[in-house]
Motif scaffolding. Structure first.
Motif, short mmCIF file in Angstrom:
data_model
loop_
_atom_site.label_atom_id
_atom_site.label_comp_id
_atom_site.label_asym_id
_atom_site.label_seq_id
_atom_site.Cartn_x
_atom_site.Cartn_y
_atom_site.Cartn_z
N ASN A 30 45.87 92.34 -39.27
CA ASN A 30 47.43 92.92 -38.25
C ASN A 30 48.00 91.99 -37.98
O ASN A 30 49.44 92.08 -37.54
CB ASN A 30 46.88 94.16 -37.86
CG ASN A 30 46.42 95.70 -38.13
OD1 ASN A 30 46.72 95.79 -39.97
ND2 ASN A 30 46.24 96.49 -38.03
N THR A 31 47.33 91.35 -37.23
CA THR A 31 47.84 89.95 -36.52
C THR A 31 48.83 89.16 -36.46
O THR A 31 49.74 89.07 -36.48
CB THR A 31 47.23 88.74 -35.23
OG1 THR A 31 46.23 90.72 -34.40
CG2 THR A 31 47.39 88.55 -34.66
N CYS A 32 48.21 89.07 -38.34
CA CYS A 32 49.17 87.48 -38.91
C CYS A 32 49.92 87.85 -40.05
O CYS A 32 50.19 86.88 -40.78
CB CYS A 32 47.65 86.29 -39.18
SG CYS A 32 46.38 86.02 -40.11
N GLY A 33 49.03 89.38 -40.60
CA GLY A 33 49.67 90.17 -42.16
C GLY A 33 49.20 89.01 -43.16
O GLY A 33 49.97 89.39 -44.15
N HIS A 34 48.07 88.60 -42.59
CA HIS A 34 47.63 87.50 -43.90
C HIS A 34 46.32 88.29 -44.63
O HIS A 34 45.62 89.35 -43.58
CB HIS A 34 46.94 86.54 -43.87
CG HIS A 34 48.45 85.50 -43.41
ND1 HIS A 34 49.51 84.90 -42.50
CD2 HIS A 34 49.06 84.46 -44.32
CE1 HIS A 34 49.79 84.32 -42.49
NE2 HIS A 34 50.17 83.99 -43.81
N GLU A 35 46.15 88.41 -45.37
CA GLU A 35 44.86 88.26 -46.22
C GLU A 35 43.44 87.92 -45.44
O GLU A 35 43.39 86.97 -45.67
CB GLU A 35 44.84 88.62 -47.44
CG GLU A 35 43.88 89.79 -48.69
CD GLU A 35 43.65 89.47 -49.98
OE1 GLU A 35 42.66 88.88 -50.28
OE2 GLU A 35 44.37 89.72 -50.67
N ALA A 36 42.64 89.18 -44.18
CA ALA A 36 42.08 88.08 -44.44
C ALA A 36 40.22 88.20 -45.49
O ALA A 36 39.86 88.89 -45.63
CB ALA A 36 41.36 89.67 -43.27
N ASP A 37 39.90 86.89 -44.93
CA ASP A 37 38.27 86.54 -45.52
C ASP A 37 37.78 86.44 -44.62
O ASP A 37 37.24 85.28 -44.11
CB ASP A 37 38.98 85.71 -46.93
CG ASP A 37 37.04 85.06 -47.55
OD1 ASP A 37 36.59 85.94 -47.87
OD2 ASP A 37 37.72 84.59 -48.29
N PRO A 38 37.03 87.28 -43.65
CA PRO A 38 36.21 86.36 -43.17
C PRO A 38 34.47 85.77 -42.64
O PRO A 38 34.81 86.22 -44.06
CB PRO A 38 35.30 88.17 -42.36
CG PRO A 38 36.19 88.98 -42.90
CD PRO A 38 36.90 88.53 -44.18
N LEU A 39 34.67 84.89 -41.79
CA LEU A 39 33.59 84.01 -42.29
C LEU A 39 33.18 83.81 -40.99
O LEU A 39 33.07 85.15 -40.08
CB LEU A 39 33.99 82.77 -41.93
CG LEU A 39 35.34 82.27 -43.08
CD1 LEU A 39 35.81 80.53 -42.21
CD2 LEU A 39 34.34 81.89 -44.27
N LEU A 40 31.66 84.33 -41.64
CA LEU A 40 30.36 83.93 -40.42
C LEU A 40 30.03 82.56 -39.53
O LEU A 40 30.40 81.59 -40.66
CB LEU A 40 28.59 84.29 -41.51
CG LEU A 40 28.13 85.12 -39.61
CD1 LEU A 40 28.22 85.62 -38.41
CD2 LEU A 40 26.62 84.87 -40.78
#
Length: 150
Positions: free
Chosen positions: A115-125
């Motif tokens: 929501n903050t940047c509007g990009h699709e998130a691909d979370p990382l550990l």
């Protein structure tokens, strides 16, 4: 290969005692999607009422969900994530991403939009100290010396 002198009691084993049943993570997925009511969860999941009731009771008993009264006449309750429940978000996302990469074919069925940047998130550990992505070959499990031997 590194051999860890494994303690009798393991955090993964204890967590799986509570979370290790198939429906549990699907119920948690619904909770993260904002579904709170029993009837909505049952409809969305296609789960038998008795199984859903049992799983919700377990999640409430372990402090992962809380049951709240939202209507007095007749009494109606909903289920909300607690802090312990919200702490499971990285596990839910990790399972989703694994399924996307290895089971879903070409296109994942759900994407996470930040929501903050509007990009699709691909979370990382990542390492909380240096912020580098964690690779299992670059991490060594060690017995915690602060924990008494069990």
């Amino acid at each position: 290969m590194y051999e860890l002198d494994r303690p009798v009691s393991c955090s993964i084993g204890r967590a799986m005692d509570i979370l290790g049943e198939r429906w549990t993570f699907l119920i948690l997925r619904e909770a993260f999607y904002g579904v709170r009511r029993f009837s909505d969860m049952q409809r969305n999941l296609g789960i038998a009422r008795n199984i859903l009731s049992t799983r919700l009771q377990t999640l409430v008993a372990h402090g992962i969900l809380e049951r709240r009264l939202y209507q007095e006449e007749p009494p109606r309750h909903d289920y909300r994530l607690t802090e312990a429940g919200r702490d499971l978000y990285p596990a839910i996302v990790a399972l989703m991403r694994w399924g996307d990469r290895h089971l879903s074919g070409e296109c994942p069925p759900v994407v996470l939009r930040h929501n903050t940047c509007g990009h699709e998130a691909d979370p990382l550990l990542v390492c909380s100290h240096c912020h580098e992505e964690l690779d299992p070959h670059e991490v060594t499990p060690e017995r915690n010396v602060d924990v008494a031997s069990v």
